[in-house]
Design a protein around this motif. Sequence first.
Motif, short mmCIF file in Angstrom:
data_model
loop_
_atom_site.label_atom_id
_atom_site.label_comp_id
_atom_site.label_asym_id
_atom_site.label_seq_id
_atom_site.Cartn_x
_atom_site.Cartn_y
_atom_site.Cartn_z
N THR A 86 0.77 -0.92 0.08
CA THR A 86 -0.43 -0.26 0.01
C THR A 86 0.74 1.02 -0.36
O THR A 86 0.78 2.02 -0.29
N GLU A 89 2.55 1.24 4.96
CA GLU A 89 1.68 -0.16 6.08
C GLU A 89 2.64 0.23 7.02
O GLU A 89 3.63 0.65 7.20
N TRP A 153 -4.96 0.44 -2.92
CA TRP A 153 -4.54 0.15 -2.10
C TRP A 153 -4.01 -1.25 -2.41
O TRP A 153 -3.04 -1.59 -2.29
N CYS A 280 -2.40 -0.83 7.57
CA CYS A 280 -1.23 0.60 7.80
C CYS A 280 -0.61 1.74 8.57
O CYS A 280 -2.61 1.90 9.11
N CYS A 283 -4.06 4.34 8.89
CA CYS A 283 -5.25 3.92 8.50
C CYS A 283 -6.34 4.86 9.92
O CYS A 283 -6.11 4.68 10.95
#
Length: 574
Positions: A86, A89, A153, A280, A283
């Motif tokens: 992504t 991460e 992603w 991630c 996030c």
Amino acid sequence: MQTQDLFEVEKAADTQHSLVQFSREQPMDRAMRLIREVFDERHIAVWAYSGGKDSSATACLLLTVAADYRRRGLSLPPIYVTHSSTGVENPVVAALAMAELTKMKAFAAKHDFTLIVLTGEPDLNSSWPGRVLTGRALPTYPSSPTMDCSQSWKVDVGQRLLKEAMIKADGHKGWNRPVVMTGVRSGESAARDVRIAARREHGDGIWSNSDGDLRLTPIFSFSTDDVWETLGYAAAGLLESYSDFSEVIEFYRDAGGGCVVLSADAVRGSSTPCSTRSGCWSCTRAGKTDRSAEQLVESNPTKYGQLKPLNRLRTYLVNIQYDWSLRNHLGRTIAKDGHIEVVADAFTPETLRKLLIYTLTAERLSGVPIISAAQLILIDAKWSASAFFPPFTAIKTYFDVVDRRMYEQAPEVPYMPPSPVPRVGRIFVGEDWYQVTGINSMAGMRDPLMELHHESCDIKLKALKNGALVCDYEEGRKRAVDEDGAMDFLAFLAEDYIRDYCRDDNPDWTEGYRIYQRLGILTNGLGHSRMMDEILRRSQWLQSKDLHGQRSVDELKARCTVLYESQAALFDCV
């Protein structure tokens, strides 16, 4: 009840016969049998690897069976491994995954079978910097209607890699159709089980999806205990695996906050194995607390200290979701009736500049790469095209942080509770912002400087359907920035362009976008000329009306031709 009685009961109940199999063979034995059946039928195996415990357990069984085939002198079809990154991460997981992929390659070479690893990442516009720091979109919050980040992603990248693997697999003659294997398990969550049922996915052998592609889910009916037992057998040397999974086990132990992972000396025990998830570092959909990251830091500050500045930035983004003072209230589209909405939308230009500073600071303090040279150029180009800042402001900000060490971490601010979106009113714009004749014929994607040298630069004009003329630059599949060109620009040209263009009194803040095109660093997507011409024309019009850059709510309210008076109480809070 005897095994045969159980068999008859389950058969009479017309349930999945996988339950019958469980009474006869252990989960690991069953999974390896299913994998062997794929190889026996001469199918090429395609495996999607993420680096998590389920993915690791499946990879362990897949490659163990492959090594056994070669040890017995049997021919083995090629195995493809795909891995999507992504770009944001958890850096511990990202490093772990790459290390495990290296071990897989060494294991395949040792046992003389073909293992091809394909890796990929989101395209430039969909990446976290390309999505959030450009101002194109907000982070994906818990209240967001869709998980765009997950789609862009993970899903899109995974499908792209899968398609590439399938095309390459077709090039291997003498083998049957590829079978895609995944580490999906049933019973993990109600939402997942709904999706599994919709796909008609099962763990009884090869199955076909709606497109007719072949699939296998060898650990479909594994419990969390079964997953850790598999990794425990490998750690104990009872399975000849490509890895002892010590790093995987250590990560889950450190991130679990007290959960006990099965050890090599006690493959099956009474402790509840850890089922920690880590995605991630950025996030914002996870909510106010990223417990996994915080637990890692608490468990070993020295080893995982790099996560602290990243988690601080993530927490800041979560806490400001409902801080309307940080939102740009000038809409990005002009309605058919000639009005532009004044409503809290994406982040303000100044918030974006601060976020760039916070991100670059977190990057330097953590040692984790976040923004590439190409992504930085994209941020600067989008800021210019939207008339958020004078040209090359993002580049100047980059030099301030990176070269002049003007570090600034994301502030620790309290969480703002949810509140209604403030809607202020509407500003009448009319249609003159997109006139394509007369003096306005030179606006938008026209580049007078390049046109003066059209003979030497080989730049031609093309007419759009609305009659506008634009420079006919080469277009690509999607908007792209040449990474090498971006690095050369930063190293050799950027300071000069900052000196000449990066000033508030620059009469055309959109010039930066055209310069990147002129230098061949930035390429528009196929058919995007009309869209970019409109964006540049709109931004130029806004600058001519002093509506560009950072504008306060009070300024915009004073310019409104229509006010939403019922929202007055909300204006005051902004």
